[in-house]
Design an enzyme around this catalytic site. Structure first.
Site, mmCIF file in Angstrom:
data_model
loop_
_atom_site.group_PDB
_atom_site.id
_atom_site.type_symbol
_atom_site.label_atom_id
_atom_site.label_comp_id
_atom_site.label_asym_id
_atom_site.label_seq_id
_atom_site.Cartn_x
_atom_site.Cartn_y
_atom_site.Cartn_z
ATOM 1 N N SER A 1 37.585 57.715 29.250
ATOM 2 C CA SER A 1 36.922 58.848 28.600
ATOM 3 C C SER A 1 35.552 58.400 28.144
ATOM 4 O O SER A 1 35.310 57.196 27.950
ATOM 5 C CB SER A 1 37.752 59.295 27.387
ATOM 6 O OG SER A 1 37.029 60.203 26.571
ATOM 7 N N TYR B 1 42.932 57.637 19.758
ATOM 8 C CA TYR B 1 42.647 58.042 21.139
ATOM 9 C C TYR B 1 41.457 57.274 21.692
ATOM 10 O O TYR B 1 41.517 56.708 22.801
ATOM 11 C CB TYR B 1 42.376 59.542 21.194
ATOM 12 C CG TYR B 1 41.954 60.021 22.557
ATOM 13 C CD1 TYR B 1 42.896 60.223 23.565
ATOM 14 C CD2 TYR B 1 40.606 60.260 22.850
ATOM 15 C CE1 TYR B 1 42.509 60.650 24.831
ATOM 16 C CE2 TYR B 1 40.218 60.692 24.106
ATOM 17 C CZ TYR B 1 41.167 60.885 25.087
ATOM 18 O OH TYR B 1 40.776 61.306 26.333
#
Length: 269
Positions: free
Chosen positions: A145, A158
């Site tokens: 990401s 995350y």
């Protein structure tokens, strides 16, 4: 330099294939002639996608599995490569996120992010990569990401797991390159998927407004990611703003970045 016709006729395993980028990756692989093993928790969605792709001539198998369970990667392996299927393409797409204050979050949700985003991805890779090395060819995609390039307060676990995924992919890529195996970290930003809502992003309306202005279609993310994978590119950020951010954060103090992100997230509540 390869092209996506190299995937033709080869088995590809896609985790998290029930929604978002996972579905788009499966469709793009099928469009380029790959045979598919789709795995996720939601069997009804896997069945629907399998029926769609089968109707277009793709050979598809499904494996229902919950990657929060430690035994799930071995179960997936046993019914695929362990049963004689030669898996040449592994797409570690499954992932979880959770917006919110870490001190007030559900402990199980925090741990599940580590189990799925890190542990399961490493376990699956360890199970399938030896066969690729032995055959002298293979492709592994890790879904990282743009959050992997800097800490992200209120999305702390995350972002940390995605930094793990990206560095794992980069290290592994160097190890297995001499054996003809490509490893790519795909680092998307805001993408048209269920992620934001499922991760509790609705609790941060300002962030939602900011992100919704620049949502990238999952189909575009999938296509660019797979093109990078087959070419042997080790990191791909599939949109310009993300590329610019990933470049700029190299020159900013981490403390300043985290302060700025936390300020935006707090003001959005």
């Amino acid at each position: 330099m390869g092209d996506m016709q190299d995937f033709k006729g080869r088995w590809a395993l896609v985790t998290g294939a029930s929604a978002g980028i996972g579905v788009a990756l499966a469709r793009e692989l099928a469009r380029n002639g790959a045979k598919l093993i789709l795995t996720a928790r939601r069997k009804d969605r896997l069945d629907a996608l399998a029926a769609e792709l089968t109707a277009k001539g793709t050979e598809v198998r499904i494996v229902t599995a919950d990657l929060t369970e430690p035994e799930a990667p071995k179960q997936i392996y046993d019914v695929t490569a362990g049963a004689g299927l030669q898996v040449d393409i592994l797409v570690n797409n499954a992932g979880l996120g959770q917006f919110g204050e870490f001190a007030a979050s559900e402990v199980e949700q925090e741990l599940s992010q580590v189990r799925v985003n890190c542990e399961a991805a490493v376990h699956l890779t360890r199970l399938f990569v030896p066969g690729m090395v032995e055959r002298g060819r293979g492709w592994v995609m890790m879904l990282a990401s743009t959050a992997s390039f800097q800490p992200v307060p209120f999305l702390s676990t995350y972002a940390a797991t995605k930094a793990f995924d990206r560095y794992f992919a980069l290290g592994l890529a160097e190890e297995v390159a001499p054996f003809g195996v490509n490893v790519t970290a795909l680092c998307p930003g805001p993408t048209e998927s269920e992620f934001f809502v499922v991760a509790g992003g609705d609790n941060f309306p300002g962030a939602k407004k900011m992100i919704s202005r620049r949502m990238q279609p999952a189909e575009e993310v999938a296509r660019l990611g797979l093109e990078a994978l087959v070419r042997g590119k080790r990191t791909i950020v599939p949109y310009f703003a993300g590329q610019a951010t990933a470049f700029l954060v190299r020159f900013l103090p981490v403390g300043l970045i985290t302060y700025m992100v936390a300020k935006v997230m707090r003001s959005a509540r």
